[in-house]
Structure formats: structure tokens, C-alpha cells
Design a protein around this motif. Sequence first.
Motif, PDB file in Angstrom:
ATOM      1  N   SER A 274      -3.624  17.590  82.401  1.00  0.00           N
ATOM      2  CA  SER A 274      -3.136  16.270  82.858  1.00  0.00           C
ATOM      3  C   SER A 274      -3.150  15.301  81.673  1.00  0.00           C
ATOM      4  O   SER A 274      -3.544  15.660  80.555  1.00  0.00           O
ATOM      5  CB  SER A 274      -4.062  15.726  83.955  1.00  0.00           C
TER       6      SER A 274
ATOM      7  N   LYS B 251      -7.444  14.614  92.219  1.00  0.00           N
ATOM      8  CA  LYS B 251      -7.768  16.034  92.000  1.00  0.00           C
ATOM      9  C   LYS B 251      -6.823  16.617  90.938  1.00  0.00           C
ATOM     10  O   LYS B 251      -7.238  17.323  90.025  1.00  0.00           O
ATOM     11  CB  LYS B 251      -7.602  16.786  93.331  1.00  0.00           C
ATOM     12  N   LYS B 252      -5.549  16.223  91.039  1.00  0.00           N
ATOM     13  CA  LYS B 252      -4.527  16.720  90.095  1.00  0.00           C
ATOM     14  C   LYS B 252      -4.833  16.189  88.684  1.00  0.00           C
ATOM     15  O   LYS B 252      -4.788  16.921  87.699  1.00  0.00           O
ATOM     16  CB  LYS B 252      -3.148  16.233  90.561  1.00  0.00           C
TER      17      LYS B 252
ATOM     18  N   PRO C 236      -5.905  13.937  96.601  1.00  0.00           N
ATOM     19  CA  PRO C 236      -4.950  14.814  95.903  1.00  0.00           C
ATOM     20  C   PRO C 236      -4.483  14.314  94.528  1.00  0.00           C
ATOM     21  O   PRO C 236      -4.491  15.071  93.563  1.00  0.00           O
ATOM     22  CB  PRO C 236      -3.787  14.893  96.893  1.00  0.00           C
ATOM     23  N   THR C 237      -4.108  13.041  94.417  1.00  0.00           N
ATOM     24  CA  THR C 237      -3.609  12.562  93.114  1.00  0.00           C
ATOM     25  C   THR C 237      -4.714  12.591  92.057  1.00  0.00           C
ATOM     26  O   THR C 237      -4.463  12.885  90.890  1.00  0.00           O
ATOM     27  CB  THR C 237      -3.097  11.108  93.239  1.00  0.00           C
TER      28      THR C 237
ATOM     29  N   GLN D   2      -7.440  18.051  86.792  1.00  0.00           N
ATOM     30  CA  GLN D   2      -7.134  19.419  86.348  1.00  0.00           C
ATOM     31  C   GLN D   2      -6.817  19.423  84.855  1.00  0.00           C
ATOM     32  O   GLN D   2      -6.280  18.433  84.340  1.00  0.00           O
ATOM     33  CB  GLN D   2      -5.882  19.962  87.086  1.00  0.00           C
TER      34      GLN D   2
END
Length: 221
Positions: free
Chosen positions: A201, A194-195, A191-192, A198
Motif C-alpha cells: 500500500s 485493512k487494505k 476494510p479500507t 497490507q
Amino acid sequence: ATKPKLFYFRGRGRMESIRWLLAAAGVEFEEEFIETTEQYEKLQKDGRLLFGQVPMIEIDGMVLTQTRAILSYLAAKYDLYGKDLKETVRINMYTDGTLDLMLMIALAAFKPPAEKEQDLALVVKGAKTRYFPAFEKILKDHGEDFLVGNKFSWADIQLLEAILMVEELDASVLSDFSLLKAFKTRISNIPTIKKFLQPGSQRQPPPDSHYVKVVRSVLHF
Ligand SMILES: CCCCC[C@H]1O[C@@H](O)C[C@@H]1SC[C@H](NC(=O)CC[C@H](N)C(=O)O)C(=O)NCC(=O)O
């Protein structure tokens, strides 16, 4: 608590791996982008650059420089550095290798076009014949999801960063490395990370002529 603050140019260079490690650890950070010689000279005059160099990070009341020193401090601080010395030394071996590979790409940006193209072709060759075969074998022999001790570590973060950077030069670079392909998907979906992948970022784009011009003008080279 105050967020770590990074001092570097608005570009990847030697700071990008530090951005990746902080982002993967889920740590918010601020940045001061150095755009002028005055900014850089003030940092030097104020005694905040040990050897007169950046990257520099302000964290936990300290002013740190030296990329690898910063990265290993962060890896240890956020429990991404192995469970014992034997795991830590493997993480150091792997990250020294991916850092060598990425620095070759970073420095090529400052070469004249013909030389830059030659350098980047050598980087892709080095990735295909030296670095990626080694990591493919590690994943095969280790038989786990992560490079070290079946736990997510700094080594995994930096290998993904390096894979994506080489793919920007040659999108087919993983065609002979099936375990690395699966590794890339697995780690990209944390998750971290993947973020961080994006748009919007704090990840920096590949170096462009503007970035090279700013670094050259600030560092007078
Ligand atoms: C694309 C960006 C990478 C190319 C440019 C960077 O790579 C370096 O060659 C220069 C910069 S980074 C900026 C450079 N920093 C370093 O060389 C740091 C090296 C140190 N061992 C570290 O790991 O942090 C700098 O401050 N130089 C001023 C000067 O020494 O007086």
C-alpha cells in the motif's frame, strides 16, 4: 475527477497522517516524492508552498499546505469530522494529541543516536502515562466502539496510526490498556484500513538513515 496529489519526501514525517486519512476514506491519491533541492526549490519558485514548506496537497483545484489545515479539510470533506461542533471540537482535541505524539517520534529520527534513543524512550513513557490512559478512559466513559458519537471519524483513524507507531517502539505498550487493544483490532479490520495495512500500500515505513539524509540534503539542515 483528478486524484489528490501529495508532495512530500518518501517517508512518514508530517504527511503520513494525511495518507492514512485519505486511505481510510477510500480515496485514491498520487504522490510526488521530493528527492532533490531542485524539486523543492521549483515548488517554492512556482509559489505553491505558502510558507515555503511541505506537506503540500493539490486537491479540488486548490494547493494546500499546513498539515492540520489539510487534515481538517479532508475530515470534513469525507464526513469524518463529527455531526456538530461539539463532536468536531472533541475530534480536534484528540487528533491534536495524537499528532503531538507522532511528531515527537518523527523528529527523534533526526537526533544523534544517544539522544534519539532517549527521545523515543520518553515518547513511549508519554504514550503509557499521558496519551493512552486518556484514550482508554474516553473509550470506557463513552462506552461505544468509536471515540466520538459512536461513528467512525478522523480521531479513530489517527489514534490507530499512533498506536501502531508506538508499538513499533515497544510492542507491549498496550498491555495495560484492554479497551485500546480491542479498539486497535476493531479499527484495523475496517476494510479500507485493512487494505492500507497490507504490504504494497502507499503507507510509508519508519524513517531510516536514507530518509533522514534526503530530508537534510533537500532542506539543508
Ligand atoms: C521524519 C520527518 C519529520 C522530520 C522532518 C520534518 O519535520 C520538520 O521539522 C521538517 C520536516 S517537514 C518539512 C518542513 N515542514 C514543516 O515544518 C511544516 C510545518 C507546518 N506547520 C505543517 O504543519 O505543515 C519544511 O518544509 N521545512 C522547510 C522550511 O521550513 O524551510
